[in-house]
Design an enzyme around this catalytic site. Sequence first.
Site, PDB file in Angstrom:
ATOM      1  N   PHE A   1       0.854  -1.185   0.000  1.00 27.70           N
ATOM      2  CA  PHE A   1       0.000   0.000   0.000  1.00 27.70           C
ATOM      3  C   PHE A   1       0.891   1.236   0.000  1.00 27.70           C
ATOM      4  O   PHE A   1       2.093   1.163   0.307  1.00 27.70           O
ATOM      5  CB  PHE A   1      -0.924  -0.008   1.229  1.00 27.70           C
ATOM      6  CG  PHE A   1      -2.389  -0.134   0.886  1.00 27.70           C
ATOM      7  CD1 PHE A   1      -2.876  -1.227   0.207  1.00 27.70           C
ATOM      8  CD2 PHE A   1      -3.288   0.871   1.252  1.00 27.70           C
ATOM      9  CE1 PHE A   1      -4.224  -1.338  -0.121  1.00 27.70           C
ATOM     10  CE2 PHE A   1      -4.641   0.776   0.936  1.00 27.70           C
ATOM     11  CZ  PHE A   1      -5.114  -0.325   0.247  1.00 27.70           C
TER      12      PHE A   1
ATOM     13  N   GLN B   1      -8.183  14.568   2.991  1.00 23.76           N
ATOM     14  CA  GLN B   1      -7.488  13.685   2.049  1.00 23.76           C
ATOM     15  C   GLN B   1      -8.231  13.559   0.729  1.00 23.76           C
ATOM     16  O   GLN B   1      -9.403  13.172   0.712  1.00 23.76           O
ATOM     17  CB  GLN B   1      -7.318  12.293   2.656  1.00 23.76           C
ATOM     18  CG  GLN B   1      -6.598  11.337   1.725  1.00 23.76           C
ATOM     19  CD  GLN B   1      -6.059  10.122   2.458  1.00 23.76           C
ATOM     20  OE1 GLN B   1      -6.793   9.167   2.698  1.00 23.76           O
ATOM     21  NE2 GLN B   1      -4.793  10.156   2.821  1.00 23.76           N
TER      22      GLN B   1
ATOM     23  N   HIS C   1      -8.148  11.286  -2.421  1.00 21.87           N
ATOM     24  CA  HIS C   1      -7.618   9.981  -2.839  1.00 21.87           C
ATOM     25  C   HIS C   1      -7.247  10.059  -4.316  1.00 21.87           C
ATOM     26  O   HIS C   1      -8.004  10.633  -5.114  1.00 21.87           O
ATOM     27  CB  HIS C   1      -8.689   8.911  -2.604  1.00 21.87           C
ATOM     28  CG  HIS C   1      -8.195   7.508  -2.733  1.00 21.87           C
ATOM     29  ND1 HIS C   1      -7.812   6.968  -3.944  1.00 21.87           N
ATOM     30  CD2 HIS C   1      -8.026   6.533  -1.809  1.00 21.87           C
ATOM     31  CE1 HIS C   1      -7.432   5.713  -3.745  1.00 21.87           C
ATOM     32  NE2 HIS C   1      -7.541   5.430  -2.461  1.00 21.87           N
TER      33      HIS C   1
ATOM     34  N   LEU D   1     -14.741   5.216  -5.471  1.00 22.64           N
ATOM     35  CA  LEU D   1     -13.334   4.893  -5.229  1.00 22.64           C
ATOM     36  C   LEU D   1     -12.867   3.688  -6.031  1.00 22.64           C
ATOM     37  O   LEU D   1     -13.555   2.670  -6.097  1.00 22.64           O
ATOM     38  CB  LEU D   1     -13.141   4.577  -3.738  1.00 22.64           C
ATOM     39  CG  LEU D   1     -11.695   4.257  -3.355  1.00 22.64           C
ATOM     40  CD1 LEU D   1     -10.902   5.536  -3.192  1.00 22.64           C
ATOM     41  CD2 LEU D   1     -11.640   3.457  -2.071  1.00 22.64           C
TER      42      LEU D   1
ATOM     43  N   GLU E   1      -6.828   1.748  -3.564  1.00 23.06           N
ATOM     44  CA  GLU E   1      -5.362   1.792  -3.659  1.00 23.06           C
ATOM     45  C   GLU E   1      -4.798   0.375  -3.831  1.00 23.06           C
ATOM     46  O   GLU E   1      -3.672   0.193  -4.311  1.00 23.06           O
ATOM     47  CB  GLU E   1      -4.820   2.426  -2.375  1.00 23.06           C
ATOM     48  CG  GLU E   1      -3.350   2.715  -2.371  1.00 23.06           C
ATOM     49  CD  GLU E   1      -2.980   3.655  -1.220  1.00 23.06           C
ATOM     50  OE1 GLU E   1      -3.624   4.702  -1.059  1.00 23.06           O
ATOM     51  OE2 GLU E   1      -2.056   3.308  -0.462  1.00 23.06           O
TER      52      GLU E   1
ATOM     53  N   ARG F   1      -0.610   9.266  -0.386  1.00 16.77           N
ATOM     54  CA  ARG F   1      -1.740   9.747  -1.188  1.00 16.77           C
ATOM     55  C   ARG F   1      -1.654  11.227  -1.527  1.00 16.77           C
ATOM     56  O   ARG F   1      -2.020  11.633  -2.631  1.00 16.77           O
ATOM     57  CB  ARG F   1      -3.046   9.479  -0.430  1.00 16.77           C
ATOM     58  CG  ARG F   1      -3.392   8.023  -0.443  1.00 16.77           C
ATOM     59  CD  ARG F   1      -4.641   7.737   0.330  1.00 16.77           C
ATOM     60  NE  ARG F   1      -4.929   6.316   0.236  1.00 16.77           N
ATOM     61  CZ  ARG F   1      -5.898   5.704   0.903  1.00 16.77           C
ATOM     62  NH1 ARG F   1      -6.660   6.390   1.741  1.00 16.77           N
ATOM     63  NH2 ARG F   1      -6.092   4.414   0.746  1.00 16.77           N
TER      64      ARG F   1
ATOM     65  N   HIS G   1     -11.894  12.089   0.067  1.00 19.30           N
ATOM     66  CA  HIS G   1     -12.008  10.715   0.552  1.00 19.30           C
ATOM     67  C   HIS G   1     -12.091  10.601   2.065  1.00 19.30           C
ATOM     68  O   HIS G   1     -12.808   9.739   2.591  1.00 19.30           O
ATOM     69  CB  HIS G   1     -10.776   9.951   0.052  1.00 19.30           C
ATOM     70  CG  HIS G   1     -10.732   8.506   0.449  1.00 19.30           C
ATOM     71  ND1 HIS G   1     -11.731   7.626   0.104  1.00 19.30           N
ATOM     72  CD2 HIS G   1      -9.811   7.797   1.143  1.00 19.30           C
ATOM     73  CE1 HIS G   1     -11.413   6.416   0.582  1.00 19.30           C
ATOM     74  NE2 HIS G   1     -10.270   6.501   1.233  1.00 19.30           N
TER      75      HIS G   1
ATOM     76  N   ARG H   1      -3.182  10.678   5.929  1.00 16.86           N
ATOM     77  CA  ARG H   1      -3.327   9.299   6.403  1.00 16.86           C
ATOM     78  C   ARG H   1      -2.754   8.333   5.380  1.00 16.86           C
ATOM     79  O   ARG H   1      -3.003   8.476   4.175  1.00 16.86           O
ATOM     80  CB  ARG H   1      -4.805   8.965   6.627  1.00 16.86           C
ATOM     81  CG  ARG H   1      -5.055   7.496   6.864  1.00 16.86           C
ATOM     82  CD  ARG H   1      -6.489   7.216   7.193  1.00 16.86           C
ATOM     83  NE  ARG H   1      -7.401   7.280   6.070  1.00 16.86           N
ATOM     84  CZ  ARG H   1      -7.665   6.284   5.232  1.00 16.86           C
ATOM     85  NH1 ARG H   1      -7.053   5.125   5.338  1.00 16.86           N
ATOM     86  NH2 ARG H   1      -8.554   6.444   4.258  1.00 16.86           N
TER      87      ARG H   1
END
Length: 561
Positions: A113, A229, A231, A241, A244, A275, A340, A375
């Site tokens: 990730f 955030q 994304h 979405l 990821e 991100r 996001h 994050r």
Amino acid sequence: MPAHDVLIIGAGLAGQRAALAAADAGASVAILSKVHPVRSHSVAAAGGINAALNPEDSWESHAFDTVKGSDYLGDQDAIEIMCREAPDEILWLEHAGVTFHRNGTGHLGTRAFGGASQARTYYVADITGQAILHVLYERLMMHGERISRYEEWFTTQLLQDESGACVGCVARDIRTGALEVFDAKSVILASGGAGQAFKPTTNALICTGDGIAQAYRIGAPLMDMEMIQYHPTTLAENGFLITEGARGEGAHLYNALGERFMEKYAPNKLELASRDVVSRAEQTEINEGRGFPDGTIALDITKVPRKRTLEALREIVNIGKDFAGVDITREPIHIRPGMHYIMGGVKTDADGQTPIPGLYAAGEVACVSVHGGNRLGANSLLDTLIFGRRSGDHAAARARGTAMPKSPASVLNDAQGEIDSILNRPTGGRRVSEIKNELGETMNRYVAVYRDAEGLATAHEIVRRLKDEAPNAAIDDKGTIFNQDVLAAVELGYMLDVAEATVMAAQERRESRGAQFRTDFPERNDADWLHHITVSKNGDGPALGTAPVTMTRWEPQERTY
Ligand SMILES: Cc1cc2nc3c(=O)[nH]c(=O)nc-3n(C[C@H](O)[C@H](O)[C@H](O)COP(=O)(O)OP(=O)(O)OC[C@H]3O[C@@H](n4cnc5c(N)ncnc54)[C@H](O)[C@@H]3O)c2cc1C
């Protein structure tokens, strides 16, 4: 009138984990949710949950990645706790019945990730949230003797006693319209994020910042609210979405010239930089004319073997087909950065305690702060579970030494008066949905990946005007049964409070850090801004303050990927 040791508002992962912990500690628990618990937004979580469980990995490495990902704004004591406790939490979930992916040798398998120096994301295909939420819900039902579930109940306000302690809430039974006071020795907010203040967003319709605004309204400070955030991979039309996990499995990003542009921005981690970095890179490509005409970038998942995509990413195969008309196993899909997650929320310590006695917060509603300015993917599910559990434990312990409060009957009359005043508004004015759309579009235009003083001032002015308009927004449904109109009017007020705090904090932070990139202050400035910004209610309006960042072992460094 229901009375419980521990009252939990919200039944996503944070709320359910808190309920189980409090019940295990011997408390009588109420868990209340405005939707059926398994429809909580946690059900949408796709890609996985982080933990340094492999022998070659370490919690220190996970913690450092998280600190670096936060752009050094995360509180390192809380991050250490989260990363240290992560492996046991994964094993607890596994033993509880979560069917995590296993690799060819039969061990729990991981995927890579963003922003992580090791592949440490545990997952169930691309339905990780759903898999965990259902297992926890089964456990809640097993604890029926200690945990009372109030499903489809909508909290409208938190209650305080004369000393200022939080002693319960008022909630509306959505099925009947009846209002009820819930008394409690400890109250845990687990009511999730506020993505609906932006349009589009990856967040569900229920993510309207209710708990953040309710806590703020009774005096709890909010923190890191400027950190929103975006994304990197969402569908342009509707904000859906694309996990990821796709890039974790090997998908690449290309601009319209066919360039794998992340080579320029993050030569080491490429698509798996954090991100904020990837979203900024994409937005730069789009702004400088190297995107596609529809303002997008291409995500090429055909790099991942088709069999693997069909097995490990099957939900986004469906999303691609159903919502973009694209078979992602055969052609690239167009994406762009989309709102996001909120890193900010109600300020808490590592046991979930807010500065208001008796009030706790955990999950996306809270700011511990383990995410700081940005994050890392797959750290949110972890945050919900670790701090949900810790809040449940602490709230149960507090309840043991506290007498059961009793709110006066007048509380209910006042609350009913407020609902009646919404129902009695004249029709014909601006609709709730119109105001909500203007709010969302404003936030998405001015408080997004790139920000500047002028845009933020415009956003602030619009949010203030919408705050004036909202109390007169018309609703059509005057009934009592499943009246979503009246709830939407209440939620609009919450979103406006959250938006105002976000804009003001973004105006205040005159530097670029994590998700806040100010084109007028493009550098990170540790000398002046290495602190949290807080927003508290002062009379009718918000007051800004600061809080120190806790450093344990990692000094700020230049952040490159
Ligand atoms: C599409 C998507 C995919 C994601 N994937 C991942 C991932 O793979 N890994 C990861 O770590 N993170 C992921 N995230 C982020 C993560 O899913 C969320 O941050 C997390 O699930 C939030 O959990 P929560 O328990 O705090 O809140 P939620 O799950 O949002 O639950 C909130 C609860 O509060 C209740 N509630 C709210 N307001 C009220 C009210 N007024 N009265 C009564 N009840 C109320 C709701 O009914 C609900 O039960 C993803 C997010 C999205 C949008």
